[in-house]
Design an enzyme around this catalytic site. Structure first.
Site, PDB file in Angstrom:
ATOM      1  N   PRO A 185     -18.389  -1.157  -0.870  1.00 44.45           N
ATOM      2  CA  PRO A 185     -19.205  -2.454  -0.455  1.00 44.45           C
ATOM      3  C   PRO A 185     -20.347  -2.371  -0.762  1.00 44.45           C
ATOM      4  O   PRO A 185     -21.097  -1.478  -0.506  1.00 44.45           O
ATOM      5  CB  PRO A 185     -18.771  -2.458   1.213  1.00 44.45           C
ATOM      6  CG  PRO A 185     -17.791  -1.390   1.661  1.00 44.45           C
ATOM      7  CD  PRO A 185     -17.741  -0.427   0.441  1.00 44.45           C
ATOM      8  N   GLY A 207     -24.507  -2.829  -0.757  1.00 42.87           N
ATOM      9  CA  GLY A 207     -25.360  -2.783   0.585  1.00 42.87           C
ATOM     10  C   GLY A 207     -25.032  -2.300   1.810  1.00 42.87           C
ATOM     11  O   GLY A 207     -25.360  -2.451   3.145  1.00 42.87           O
ATOM     12  N   GLY A 258     -24.841   1.093   2.448  1.00 42.56           N
ATOM     13  CA  GLY A 258     -25.327   2.306   2.749  1.00 42.56           C
ATOM     14  C   GLY A 258     -24.285   3.728   1.972  1.00 42.56           C
ATOM     15  O   GLY A 258     -24.478   4.731   2.350  1.00 42.56           O
ATOM     16  N   GLY A 303     -23.922   3.987  -1.245  1.00 40.45           N
ATOM     17  CA  GLY A 303     -24.300   4.451  -2.519  1.00 40.45           C
ATOM     18  C   GLY A 303     -23.712   3.625  -3.718  1.00 40.45           C
ATOM     19  O   GLY A 303     -23.462   4.227  -4.633  1.00 40.45           O
ATOM     20  N   SER A 304     -23.513   2.315  -3.449  1.00 37.38           N
ATOM     21  CA  SER A 304     -22.972   1.559  -4.642  1.00 37.38           C
ATOM     22  C   SER A 304     -23.959   1.330  -5.653  1.00 37.38           C
ATOM     23  O   SER A 304     -23.428   1.529  -6.892  1.00 37.38           O
ATOM     24  CB  SER A 304     -22.493   0.015  -4.064  1.00 37.38           C
ATOM     25  OG  SER A 304     -23.547  -0.497  -3.587  1.00 37.38           O
ATOM     26  N   SER A 305     -25.285   1.134  -5.427  1.00 46.23           N
ATOM     27  CA  SER A 305     -26.111   1.015  -6.483  1.00 46.23           C
ATOM     28  C   SER A 305     -26.452   2.215  -7.243  1.00 46.23           C
ATOM     29  O   SER A 305     -26.463   2.219  -8.614  1.00 46.23           O
ATOM     30  CB  SER A 305     -27.404   0.718  -5.682  1.00 46.23           C
ATOM     31  OG  SER A 305     -27.942   1.601  -5.135  1.00 46.23           O
ATOM     32  N   ALA A 306     -26.124   3.373  -6.693  1.00 43.34           N
ATOM     33  CA  ALA A 306     -26.320   4.818  -7.421  1.00 43.34           C
ATOM     34  C   ALA A 306     -24.760   4.719  -8.143  1.00 43.34           C
ATOM     35  O   ALA A 306     -25.052   5.202  -9.468  1.00 43.34           O
ATOM     36  CB  ALA A 306     -26.360   5.841  -6.490  1.00 43.34           C
ATOM     37  N   ALA A 307     -23.880   4.511  -7.559  1.00 47.78           N
ATOM     38  CA  ALA A 307     -22.526   4.675  -8.434  1.00 47.78           C
ATOM     39  C   ALA A 307     -22.359   3.696  -9.531  1.00 47.78           C
ATOM     40  O   ALA A 307     -22.024   4.193 -10.685  1.00 47.78           O
ATOM     41  CB  ALA A 307     -21.352   4.503  -7.342  1.00 47.78           C
ATOM     42  N   ASP A 315     -28.771   9.826  -3.762  1.00 48.66           N
ATOM     43  CA  ASP A 315     -27.728   9.165  -4.338  1.00 48.66           C
ATOM     44  C   ASP A 315     -27.119   9.262  -5.739  1.00 48.66           C
ATOM     45  O   ASP A 315     -26.069   9.668  -5.788  1.00 48.66           O
ATOM     46  CB  ASP A 315     -28.027   7.718  -3.869  1.00 48.66           C
ATOM     47  CG  ASP A 315     -28.193   7.277  -2.672  1.00 48.66           C
ATOM     48  OD1 ASP A 315     -28.387   8.298  -1.688  1.00 48.66           O
ATOM     49  OD2 ASP A 315     -28.052   6.139  -2.273  1.00 48.66           O
TER      50      ASP A 315
HETATM   51  O1  PMV Z   1     -29.186   2.950   1.028  1.00 46.23           O
HETATM   52  P1  PMV Z   1     -28.785   4.379   0.382  1.00 46.23           P
HETATM   53  O2  PMV Z   1     -27.322   4.529   0.809  1.00 46.23           O
HETATM   54  O3  PMV Z   1     -28.589   4.201  -0.953  1.00 46.23           O
HETATM   55  O4  PMV Z   1     -29.493   5.651   0.950  1.00 46.23           O
HETATM   56  C1  PMV Z   1     -30.864   5.498   0.638  1.00 46.23           C
HETATM   57  C2  PMV Z   1     -31.503   6.731   1.119  1.00 46.23           C
HETATM   58  C3  PMV Z   1     -32.815   6.715   1.513  1.00 46.23           C
HETATM   59  O5  PMV Z   1     -33.156   8.042   1.831  1.00 46.23           O
HETATM   60  C4  PMV Z   1     -33.426   5.745   2.389  1.00 46.23           C
HETATM   61  C5  PMV Z   1     -33.461   6.528   0.215  1.00 46.23           C
HETATM   62  C6  PMV Z   1     -33.502   7.481  -0.903  1.00 46.23           C
HETATM   63  O6  PMV Z   1     -33.687   7.007  -2.065  1.00 46.23           O
HETATM   64  O7  PMV Z   1     -33.025   8.522  -0.730  1.00 46.23           O
END
Ligand code: PMV
Length: 308
Positions: free
Chosen positions: A80, A82, A84, A86-90, A130
């Site tokens: 899902p 937004g 938290g 790590g969808s943008s990283a993946a 991430d």
């Molecule tokens: O929002 P997420 O799940 O991509 O996590 C961000 C994690 C932070 O520590 C808030 C930012 C980061 O880049 O590490």
């Protein structure tokens, strides 16, 4: 055509403080994003013309990792957005891997470096947590000092992040998604402002750094009680940093009866929380009853890979 997939992640301990160079512990989860890259007559995403605004991470991945002819990128996500997780990283890692794959091989360090640059471009500020977790998989300890099992070191400005492999035992986690979309960039900026002006916030960042190192030891010993207690403490420190949300609080409280510990994960302000438990069904029910969406996840999964 080249197709790669990369996992999402949960931050077990250390989010936000890691942006200030403190350690963090993140685990890859069994939800993935797949990106397939194919030559096309124009730059497009899932068949639609690419727009920098709508496809921020994919478009920045192109700028960072691609200098060939136009391509279409087809993405398929189990994470899902937004949330938290790590969808943008993946999405970034799977795209960069597919764009840089040579003769059927992906270079993880190169993918992790480029993907970190992509997140920095899009978010303005980021840590490599991430993107390195999504690339390497399993578990990742990010720390300012070099330790055993070092994978790579990433530097930006005055910050140095050493990325280490971390062995992850089998642990039961349930994610509770609040359904509230919260962008990471503004939350990171909010914490930065607070830390600059507020002594309590600075102390919280320091303490989170210590918690992560204790947590590493507890994970190594598979000491679930200790891990849970550290998660609880980390959660209240994250509230001090102003990244909590009433809905996150509701889900965390609902989980506590059947959990070793529970906390928000990732950027906060909505997004998701995680609970460590032996009773995943009970915790999942508690999350639903409190109005969240539960996802039982496996941790310590494989990182980026080529999909045939
Ligand atoms: O929002 P997420 O799940 O991509 O996590 C961000 C994690 C932070 O520590 C808030 C930012 C980061 O880049 O590490």
């Amino acid at each position: 055509m080249t197709k790669c997939s990369a996992p999402g992640k949960m931050i077990l301990l250390g989010e936000h403080a890691v942006v200030f160079g403190k350690p963090a512990l993140a685990l890859a989860i069994d939800l993935r994003i797949t990106s397939a890259v194919k030559q096309s007559d124009q730059y497009s995403v899932n068949g639609h013309p690419m727009k920098k605004k709508h496809h921020a991470y994919i478009s920045a991945s192109l700028d960072e990792a691609w200098n060939g002819p136009p391509i279409n990128i087809e993405t398929d996500s189990e994470i899902p957005s937004g949330s938290g997780l790590g969808s943008s990283a993946a999405v970034t890692v799977s795209c960069v891997a597919a764009m840089t794959c040579v003769k059927g091989k992906v270079d993880p360090e190169n993918v992790a470096r480029k993907s970190f640059e992509v997140e920095c471009r899009v978010q303005g500020r980021a840590s490599p947590t991430d993107t390195s977790t999504s690339t390497h998989g399993y578990g990742i300890l990010v720390s300012p000092t070099k330790q055993e099992d070092l994978l790579w070191t990433i530097e930006k400005g005055k910050h140095v992040w050493n990325i280490h492999h971390c062995e992850v035992p089998s642990l039961g986690f349930v994610v509770g998604h609040t359904g509230i979309h919260a962008a990471t960039g503004p939350l990171v900026a909010k914490v930065r402002k607070l830390v600059e002006t507020d002594g309590e916030a600075r102390k919280a960042v320091e303490r989170i750094g210590e918690i992560v190192l204790d947590g590493m030891e507890a994970v190594g010993k598979r000491d679930k009680k200790r891990i849970g207690a550290l998660m609880d403490e980390d959660h209240s420190l994250l509230n001090t940093l102003g990244v909590g949300h009433p809905m996150l609080e509701k889900l965390v409280v609902a989980c506590r009866e059947h959990s070793y510990g529970a906390k928000l994960t990732g950027a906060g302000g909505g997004g998701s929380m995680i609970a460590l438990t032996d009773e995943t069904d009970k915790v999942a029910k508690a999350i639903s009853a409190a109005g969240g969406t539960p996802i039982v996840v496996e941790v310590g999964c494989e990182g980026v890979r080529i999909e045939r």
